[in-house]
Scaffold this motif. Structure first.
Motif, PDB file in Angstrom:
ATOM      1  N   SER A 146       0.817  -1.212   0.000  1.00  0.00           N
ATOM      2  CA  SER A 146       0.000   0.000   0.000  1.00  0.00           C
ATOM      3  C   SER A 146       0.851   1.263   0.000  1.00  0.00           C
ATOM      4  CB  SER A 146      -0.913   0.044   1.235  1.00  0.00           C
ATOM      5  OG  SER A 146      -1.936  -0.913   1.139  1.00  0.00           O
ATOM      6  N   PHE A 147       0.341   2.280  -0.672  1.00  0.00           N
ATOM      7  CA  PHE A 147       0.921   3.622  -0.661  1.00  0.00           C
ATOM      8  C   PHE A 147      -0.193   4.621  -0.361  1.00  0.00           C
ATOM      9  CE2 PHE A 147       3.492   1.158  -3.598  1.00  0.00           C
ATOM     10  CZ  PHE A 147       4.791   1.551  -3.327  1.00  0.00           C
ATOM     11  N   THR A 189       1.395  11.767  10.654  1.00  0.00           N
ATOM     12  CA  THR A 189       2.708  11.509  11.238  1.00  0.00           C
ATOM     13  C   THR A 189       3.688  11.621  10.070  1.00  0.00           C
ATOM     14  OG1 THR A 189       4.019   9.978  12.596  1.00  0.00           O
ATOM     15  CG2 THR A 189       2.566   8.992  10.942  1.00  0.00           C
ATOM     16  N   ALA A 190       4.947  11.245  10.264  1.00  0.00           N
ATOM     17  CA  ALA A 190       5.906  11.305   9.160  1.00  0.00           C
ATOM     18  C   ALA A 190       5.409  10.413   8.025  1.00  0.00           C
ATOM     19  CB  ALA A 190       7.281  10.854   9.641  1.00  0.00           C
ATOM     20  N   SER A 191       5.245  10.993   6.835  1.00  0.00           N
ATOM     21  CA  SER A 191       4.564  10.270   5.751  1.00  0.00           C
ATOM     22  C   SER A 191       5.155  10.618   4.389  1.00  0.00           C
ATOM     23  CB  SER A 191       3.067  10.615   5.735  1.00  0.00           C
ATOM     24  OG  SER A 191       2.462  10.335   6.973  1.00  0.00           O
ATOM     25  N   THR A 192       5.022   9.674   3.481  1.00  0.00           N
ATOM     26  CA  THR A 192       5.356   9.900   2.076  1.00  0.00           C
ATOM     27  C   THR A 192       4.121   9.656   1.234  1.00  0.00           C
ATOM     28  OG1 THR A 192       7.719   9.380   2.251  1.00  0.00           O
ATOM     29  CG2 THR A 192       6.689   9.031   0.106  1.00  0.00           C
ATOM     30  N   PHE A 193       3.771  10.631   0.401  1.00  0.00           N
ATOM     31  CA  PHE A 193       2.632  10.511  -0.505  1.00  0.00           C
ATOM     32  C   PHE A 193       3.202  10.287  -1.906  1.00  0.00           C
ATOM     33  CE2 PHE A 193      -0.497  13.355   2.121  1.00  0.00           C
ATOM     34  CZ  PHE A 193      -0.315  12.521   3.216  1.00  0.00           C
ATOM     35  N   ILE A 194       2.834   9.177  -2.534  1.00  0.00           N
ATOM     36  CA  ILE A 194       3.499   8.714  -3.745  1.00  0.00           C
ATOM     37  C   ILE A 194       2.896   9.319  -5.008  1.00  0.00           C
ATOM     38  CG2 ILE A 194       2.084   6.678  -4.270  1.00  0.00           C
ATOM     39  CD1 ILE A 194       5.923   6.663  -4.104  1.00  0.00           C
ATOM     40  N   GLU A 195       3.755   9.633  -5.952  1.00  0.00           N
ATOM     41  CA  GLU A 195       3.329   9.942  -7.318  1.00  0.00           C
ATOM     42  C   GLU A 195       3.054   8.605  -8.000  1.00  0.00           C
ATOM     43  OE1 GLU A 195       2.503  10.505 -11.015  1.00  0.00           O
ATOM     44  OE2 GLU A 195       2.514  12.240  -9.655  1.00  0.00           O
ATOM     45  N   ASN A 196       1.845   8.395  -8.466  1.00  0.00           N
ATOM     46  CA  ASN A 196       1.414   7.072  -8.919  1.00  0.00           C
ATOM     47  C   ASN A 196       2.301   6.474 -10.014  1.00  0.00           C
ATOM     48  OD1 ASN A 196      -0.725   7.214  -7.136  1.00  0.00           O
ATOM     49  ND2 ASN A 196      -2.164   7.995  -8.655  1.00  0.00           N
ATOM     50  N   ASP A 197       2.837   7.311 -10.883  1.00  0.00           N
ATOM     51  CA  ASP A 197       3.653   6.804 -11.987  1.00  0.00           C
ATOM     52  C   ASP A 197       4.996   6.248 -11.521  1.00  0.00           C
ATOM     53  OD1 ASP A 197       1.731   7.360 -13.879  1.00  0.00           O
ATOM     54  OD2 ASP A 197       2.546   9.329 -14.392  1.00  0.00           O
ATOM     55  N   HIS A 257      -5.423   5.813  -1.124  1.00  0.00           N
ATOM     56  CA  HIS A 257      -4.427   4.744  -1.034  1.00  0.00           C
ATOM     57  C   HIS A 257      -4.393   3.975  -2.353  1.00  0.00           C
ATOM     58  CE1 HIS A 257      -5.558   5.527   3.171  1.00  0.00           C
ATOM     59  NE2 HIS A 257      -4.338   5.149   3.482  1.00  0.00           N
ATOM     60  N   ILE A 258      -3.187   3.626  -2.757  1.00  0.00           N
ATOM     61  CA  ILE A 258      -2.968   2.836  -3.973  1.00  0.00           C
ATOM     62  C   ILE A 258      -2.287   1.537  -3.579  1.00  0.00           C
ATOM     63  CG2 ILE A 258      -1.923   2.765  -6.270  1.00  0.00           C
ATOM     64  CD1 ILE A 258      -4.004   4.965  -5.970  1.00  0.00           C
ATOM     65  N   MET A 259      -2.760   0.415  -4.095  1.00  0.00           N
ATOM     66  CA  MET A 259      -2.129  -0.867  -3.768  1.00  0.00           C
ATOM     67  C   MET A 259      -1.526  -1.503  -5.017  1.00  0.00           C
ATOM     68  SD  MET A 259      -3.528  -4.273  -1.812  1.00  0.00           S
ATOM     69  CE  MET A 259      -2.958  -3.659  -0.226  1.00  0.00           C
ATOM     70  N   TYR A 260      -0.289  -1.932  -4.867  1.00  0.00           N
ATOM     71  CA  TYR A 260       0.435  -2.705  -5.890  1.00  0.00           C
ATOM     72  C   TYR A 260       0.379  -4.168  -5.489  1.00  0.00           C
ATOM     73  CZ  TYR A 260       4.451  -4.606  -8.483  1.00  0.00           C
ATOM     74  OH  TYR A 260       5.282  -5.370  -9.279  1.00  0.00           O
ATOM     75  N   ILE A 261       0.006  -5.032  -6.417  1.00  0.00           N
ATOM     76  CA  ILE A 261       0.041  -6.481  -6.191  1.00  0.00           C
ATOM     77  C   ILE A 261       1.015  -7.062  -7.223  1.00  0.00           C
ATOM     78  CG2 ILE A 261      -1.273  -8.620  -6.041  1.00  0.00           C
ATOM     79  CD1 ILE A 261      -3.782  -6.944  -5.555  1.00  0.00           C
ATOM     80  N   GLY A 262       2.001  -7.799  -6.758  1.00  0.00           N
ATOM     81  CA  GLY A 262       3.002  -8.305  -7.692  1.00  0.00           C
ATOM     82  C   GLY A 262       3.582  -9.646  -7.263  1.00  0.00           C
ATOM     83  N   LYS A 263       4.460 -10.142  -8.122  1.00  0.00           N
ATOM     84  CA  LYS A 263       5.141 -11.404  -7.860  1.00  0.00           C
ATOM     85  C   LYS A 263       6.590 -11.276  -8.324  1.00  0.00           C
ATOM     86  CE  LYS A 263       3.513 -13.265 -12.294  1.00  0.00           C
ATOM     87  NZ  LYS A 263       2.724 -14.333 -12.962  1.00  0.00           N
ATOM     88  N   ILE A 264       7.439 -12.167  -7.832  1.00  0.00           N
ATOM     89  CA  ILE A 264       8.851 -12.152  -8.213  1.00  0.00           C
ATOM     90  C   ILE A 264       8.980 -12.573  -9.674  1.00  0.00           C
ATOM     91  CG2 ILE A 264      11.133 -13.137  -7.760  1.00  0.00           C
ATOM     92  CD1 ILE A 264      10.231 -13.527  -4.846  1.00  0.00           C
ATOM     93  N   LYS A 265       9.788 -11.840 -10.435  1.00  0.00           N
ATOM     94  CA  LYS A 265       9.991 -12.171 -11.852  1.00  0.00           C
ATOM     95  C   LYS A 265      10.678 -13.520 -12.011  1.00  0.00           C
ATOM     96  CE  LYS A 265      10.483  -7.391 -13.489  1.00  0.00           C
ATOM     97  NZ  LYS A 265      11.408  -6.393 -14.082  1.00  0.00           N
TER      98      LYS A 265
END
Length: 265
Positions: A146-147, A189-197, A257-265
């Motif tokens: 999550s981001f 609190t201390a946070s980073t807001f992500i640029e989606n790209d 919130h943006i969620m990335y779902i991935g797997k190992i290459k």
């Protein structure tokens, strides 16, 4: 001061507040549960940075073997207490997501990383977290991350207190939005807001392949308070609509919130 110290202090003090954040009906929780069921691998689950255990305990209630790790001692104690109250069995340990070596963890079929990456300012520290995950994820396992989106701060003001932004001092967030770069600083609190790209290239570099990316609030991010307080019929309509549209990149800006779902290459 290391932002991790600030974050730990915050969650040590406000563990119950974080638990209650997803109490009742929340689009973030409901959509994420659906996507977990759609993509997680049967077997052992490691929840890194899982806070007071909202997702860990939900998955444990379904019979999964769950291990929770969090930076905050307060979160871990709260999760253990809540597990006991609910008669659920989870393993829970305090630890820093950047270095899990002291915990002697094994391999897991599914790993959740739903917090650490939006509390660390340096890209290098966020990379450390993901590389730690890679050590413990089975070769055919699935990773959920999550981001907080760059526009999440603006969505909060639009939904909850649109007039207060006029007196806000941290308006460099909007400079970052204009420049298409992520923002780090003091929010709740201390946070980073992500640029989606930035999300997919970040994981590609670290040896992961995308399964999907989705907005965890769907298209409702700017009106969450209103919709979540509405009738079951209204909530059900917007939940179904959000599920239909949540994986479409052009609608990501509606989600906090943006969620990335991935797997190992």
């Amino acid at each position: 001061m290391d932002e991790a110290i600030i974050v730990k202090k915050n969650y040590d003090e406000f563990s119950e507040k974080e638990w209650n954040r997803l109490e009742g009906f929340h689009f973030e929780f409901e959509l994420t549960k659906i996507m977990l069921h759609r993509h997680l691998k049967p077997g052992k689950i490691l929840d890194i940075g899982g806070g007071p255990g909202r997702y860990s305990l939900y998955l444990a209630s379904l019979g999964y073997d769950v291990t929770l790790v969090d930076l905050s001692d307060g979160n871990i104690e709260f999760a253990k207490k809540k597990a006991s109250e609910l008669s659920l069995d989870i393993k829970a340990y305090q630890g820093d997501a950047r270095d899990l070596s002291k915990l002697l963890l094994g391999e897991y079929d599914t790993i959740l990383l739903m917090g650490p990456l939006y509390h660390l300012f340096k890209v290098e520290d966020r990379e450390k977290c993901v590389l730690e995950v890679k050590k413990h994820l089975k070769s055919d396992g699935v990773l959920f991350v999550s981001f907080i989106s760059l526009i999440g701060g603006l969505n909060y003001y639009l939904d909850m207190c649109p007039l207060e932004i006029i007196n806000e001092t941290a308006l460099d967030l909007f400079d970052c939005m204009e420049q298409d770069i992520s923002w780090s600083g003091t929010a709740f609190t201390a946070s980073t807001f992500i640029e989606n790209d930035e999300i997919e290239p970040f994981f590609n570099k670290l040896g992961f392949e995308k399964i999907t990316i989705f907005g965890q609030e769907g298209i409702t991010g700017t009106r969450l308070h209103t919709i979540e307080e509405s009738t079951d019929e209204v909530r059900d309509f917007y939940l179904k609509l959000s599920l239909r549209l949540c994986e479409k990149k052009k609608y990501f800006p509606h989600s906090n919130h943006i969620m990335y779902i991935g797997k190992i290459k």
